[in-house]
Design an enzyme around this catalytic site. Structure first.
Site, PDB file in Angstrom:
ATOM      1  CG  ASP A   1      -2.024   1.006   1.153  1.00 32.55           C
ATOM      2  OD1 ASP A   1      -1.725   2.223   1.162  1.00 32.55           O
ATOM      3  OD2 ASP A   1      -3.188   0.601   1.095  1.00 32.55           O
TER       4      ASP A   1
ATOM      5  CG  ASN B   1     -12.185  -0.339   3.495  1.00 31.13           C
ATOM      6  OD1 ASN B   1     -12.398  -0.857   4.578  1.00 31.13           O
ATOM      7  ND2 ASN B   1     -11.113   0.380   3.250  1.00 31.13           N
TER       8      ASN B   1
ATOM      9  CG  HIS C   1      -8.933  -2.944  -2.551  1.00 29.56           C
ATOM     10  ND1 HIS C   1      -9.961  -2.247  -3.134  1.00 29.56           N
ATOM     11  CD2 HIS C   1      -8.529  -2.184  -1.502  1.00 29.56           C
ATOM     12  CE1 HIS C   1     -10.170  -1.108  -2.489  1.00 29.56           C
ATOM     13  NE2 HIS C   1      -9.313  -1.064  -1.483  1.00 29.56           N
TER      14      HIS C   1
END
Length: 115
Positions: A30, A88, A101
């Protein structure tokens, strides 16, 4: 999907720090990590969110959750002490990229509230 940043990462049109790849999945670091180990695990196939999954996607999601994420947790050294997996979904769920994801986070206490 042509304008999807994660599709472009999966197709290697945009560079990323890949930590895993197979025929159906890629995992990469990330850009704004929320833990010492923070990896995004995505299907190469464009699926907008958990709500857009179809019957044919069950094996893909199972592969991500049962095979890939535990393997990555071992590789990253976070399996023994524990880790968090987050998906999410939707605007109010905090999804900012409309491509399914999973966040794999670890390397620190993930208890909530922090303490």
């Amino acid at each position: 999907m042509a304008d999807c940043i994660f599709c472009k990462i999966a197709q290697k049109e945009i560079p990323s720090k890949l930590v895993y790849e197979d025929d159906t999945v890629v995992a990469f670091r990330d850009l704004e990590p929320q833990a010492p180990q923070h990896v995004l695990v995505i299907p190469k196939k464009h699926v907008e969110s958990l709500l857009a999954l179809e019957e044919e996607d069950k094996a893909l999601v199972s592969h991500i959750l049962v095979d890939v994420i535990p393997q990555l947790a071992q590789k990253l050294g976070i399996a023994e002490k524990g880790f968090r997996v987050v998906a999410n979904t939707g605007e109010e769920g905090g999804q900012t990229v409309k491509h399914l994801h999973f966040h794999l986070l670890g390397g620190r206490s993930m208890q909530w509230p922090p303490g």
